[in-house]
Design a protein around this motif. Sequence first.
Motif, PDB file in Angstrom:
ATOM      1  N   GLY A   1      -3.803   0.858   4.614  1.00  0.00           N
ATOM      2  CA  GLY A   1      -3.743   2.148   3.933  1.00  0.00           C
ATOM      3  C   GLY A   1      -4.499   3.227   4.659  1.00  0.00           C
ATOM      4  O   GLY A   1      -3.977   4.327   4.902  1.00  0.00           O
TER       5      GLY A   1
ATOM      6  N   VAL B   1       0.822  -1.208   0.000  1.00  0.00           N
ATOM      7  CA  VAL B   1       0.000   0.000   0.000  1.00  0.00           C
ATOM      8  C   VAL B   1       0.857   1.259   0.000  1.00  0.00           C
ATOM      9  O   VAL B   1       0.506   2.264  -0.620  1.00  0.00           O
ATOM     10  CB  VAL B   1      -0.986  -0.002   1.191  1.00  0.00           C
ATOM     11  CG1 VAL B   1      -0.315   0.380   2.500  1.00  0.00           C
ATOM     12  CG2 VAL B   1      -2.153   0.938   0.918  1.00  0.00           C
TER      13      VAL B   1
ATOM     14  N   PHE C   1      -8.837   3.475  -0.725  1.00  0.00           N
ATOM     15  CA  PHE C   1      -7.963   2.312  -0.822  1.00  0.00           C
ATOM     16  C   PHE C   1      -8.748   1.063  -1.216  1.00  0.00           C
ATOM     17  O   PHE C   1      -9.914   0.924  -0.860  1.00  0.00           O
ATOM     18  CB  PHE C   1      -7.249   2.063   0.515  1.00  0.00           C
ATOM     19  CG  PHE C   1      -6.426   3.230   0.972  1.00  0.00           C
ATOM     20  CD1 PHE C   1      -5.106   3.366   0.561  1.00  0.00           C
ATOM     21  CD2 PHE C   1      -6.963   4.203   1.801  1.00  0.00           C
ATOM     22  CE1 PHE C   1      -4.345   4.451   0.972  1.00  0.00           C
ATOM     23  CE2 PHE C   1      -6.218   5.297   2.224  1.00  0.00           C
ATOM     24  CZ  PHE C   1      -4.896   5.419   1.805  1.00  0.00           C
TER      25      PHE C   1
ATOM     26  N   ARG D   1      -7.006  -1.995   2.443  1.00  0.00           N
ATOM     27  CA  ARG D   1      -7.734  -0.875   3.058  1.00  0.00           C
ATOM     28  C   ARG D   1      -7.407  -0.678   4.534  1.00  0.00           C
ATOM     29  O   ARG D   1      -7.322   0.453   5.014  1.00  0.00           O
ATOM     30  CB  ARG D   1      -9.234  -1.076   2.852  1.00  0.00           C
ATOM     31  CG  ARG D   1     -10.075   0.136   3.269  1.00  0.00           C
ATOM     32  CD  ARG D   1     -11.519  -0.046   2.844  1.00  0.00           C
ATOM     33  NE  ARG D   1     -11.633   0.002   1.399  1.00  0.00           N
ATOM     34  CZ  ARG D   1     -12.398  -0.797   0.679  1.00  0.00           C
ATOM     35  NH1 ARG D   1     -13.124  -1.745   1.276  1.00  0.00           N
ATOM     36  NH2 ARG D   1     -12.448  -0.687  -0.626  1.00  0.00           N
TER      37      ARG D   1
ATOM     38  N   HIS E   1       0.108   3.254  -3.198  1.00  0.00           N
ATOM     39  CA  HIS E   1      -0.902   4.239  -2.798  1.00  0.00           C
ATOM     40  C   HIS E   1      -0.322   5.282  -1.828  1.00  0.00           C
ATOM     41  O   HIS E   1      -1.032   5.795  -0.973  1.00  0.00           O
ATOM     42  CB  HIS E   1      -2.100   3.524  -2.153  1.00  0.00           C
ATOM     43  CG  HIS E   1      -2.802   2.571  -3.055  1.00  0.00           C
ATOM     44  ND1 HIS E   1      -3.758   2.956  -3.966  1.00  0.00           N
ATOM     45  CD2 HIS E   1      -2.656   1.227  -3.218  1.00  0.00           C
ATOM     46  CE1 HIS E   1      -4.185   1.899  -4.638  1.00  0.00           C
ATOM     47  NE2 HIS E   1      -3.531   0.844  -4.208  1.00  0.00           N
TER      48      HIS E   1
END
Length: 438
Positions: free
Chosen positions: A369, A234, A361, A366, A238
């Motif tokens: 993140g 992540v 995310f 998720r 991200h």
Amino acid sequence: MRTQQAQRGTQTRRAAAASVIGTTIEWYDFFLYNTAAALIFPAVFFPESSSYAGAMQSFATYAVGFAARPIGAAIFGYWGDRIGRKATLISTLLLMGISSGIIGVLPGTASIGILAPLALVALRLLQGVAVGGEWSGSVLLAMEWGDQRRRGLLASFAQIGVPTGLVLGTGGLTLLSALLPAEAFDSWGWRVPFLASFVLVAVGLVIRLRILETPMFAAVVATQRTSRSPVTEVVRHHWREILLSAGLRFSEQMPFYLFTSFVLVYAVEERGLSKTFVLNAVLVAAAVELVTIPWFSQLSDRLGRKRVYVSGAVLVGLLAFPYFAVLQYASAAAIFVMVIVSMVPHAMQYGPQAALIGESFPTHLRYGGAGLGYQLASVFAGGPAPLLATWLLHATGTPFSISVYIVLAAVVTVVCVRLLPDRSRADISDDSVYLRKR
């Protein structure tokens, strides 16, 4: 089909209840420490320091908990995206409750010397790690179970735990400080709310053990799409969303800890108001948020997350100078009202914030993140806020230097929110929209 819908409805209600109760317990413990750091800990753990130095030392231990929160987000984010939301949340609840309960029996510096503040710092670190892993799991528990058209409202159940925990933590100290003689409260009365953590954790565990894994994450496991190194992945793919999620929290988190913790020191030391009076004002303000957080969250489902959020950030900036003008020059009644009013723009941001960050995310990344983005702000915004505010007031002699600090935070937030895509109405159960970005 009808039976499946009924079962899902039952699990959604249980997830919402577990989200509220779990985060309430976590934040009860965290805010209890915050209030004690302002009113109790300077005398108990830093008795040889001056009033200013004692406050700085106490708020420094307070800041340590915030520095530990991204570490907790990484540790529990790994497990939350590997083994699931439920098991990870049980671990964070136990860690927070036990750490807080031990503070309730920790001897002061007069009894064990330097070991007392060192142990206090260690326990605060554990609190920070626990909160760092708690938030994203609680948000996802409700958000990934419920109706995706109401993600803003459902995700905000975890956020409601913050004012509820503040009401319980601050309310407990307020009640004891009003009922007990000052000497009894300062010697042992403040310990009672910390010891109550053991009971609250037992209640939270019973509730969380009854929740099933969220269907979104269960689908990831069923299709073998869990990541071997979710935190590394992540951050690699991200990082932009993580940084923007942290930045958008500046005008929400930093003023909140000034308006609920630093104000206790300022109003008592600078204006001569009683501890009980200021605690009552914070208590009422937190109670108001019990209504305003879900209201602004459901509004974000209708108008869009970013529109409501930016409005709150702008209001925080506009309120920065009037807030400290009232604190410095106005009557006690006006200060009471201002403390309550200051929580409204906070609710405008904090309510929709859970879904705004969580939506950024993919499901299989998720937990980590969202947790990293949310908790990274703690290092730069929430944790240092009372410490920097105390220093600014001491260095400049005017509280309006703190107002400038708040305005700058609002500017950072507006920029970050504008740069983050709005996924208020996107289907977040399908990872393909995120995977295409890569």
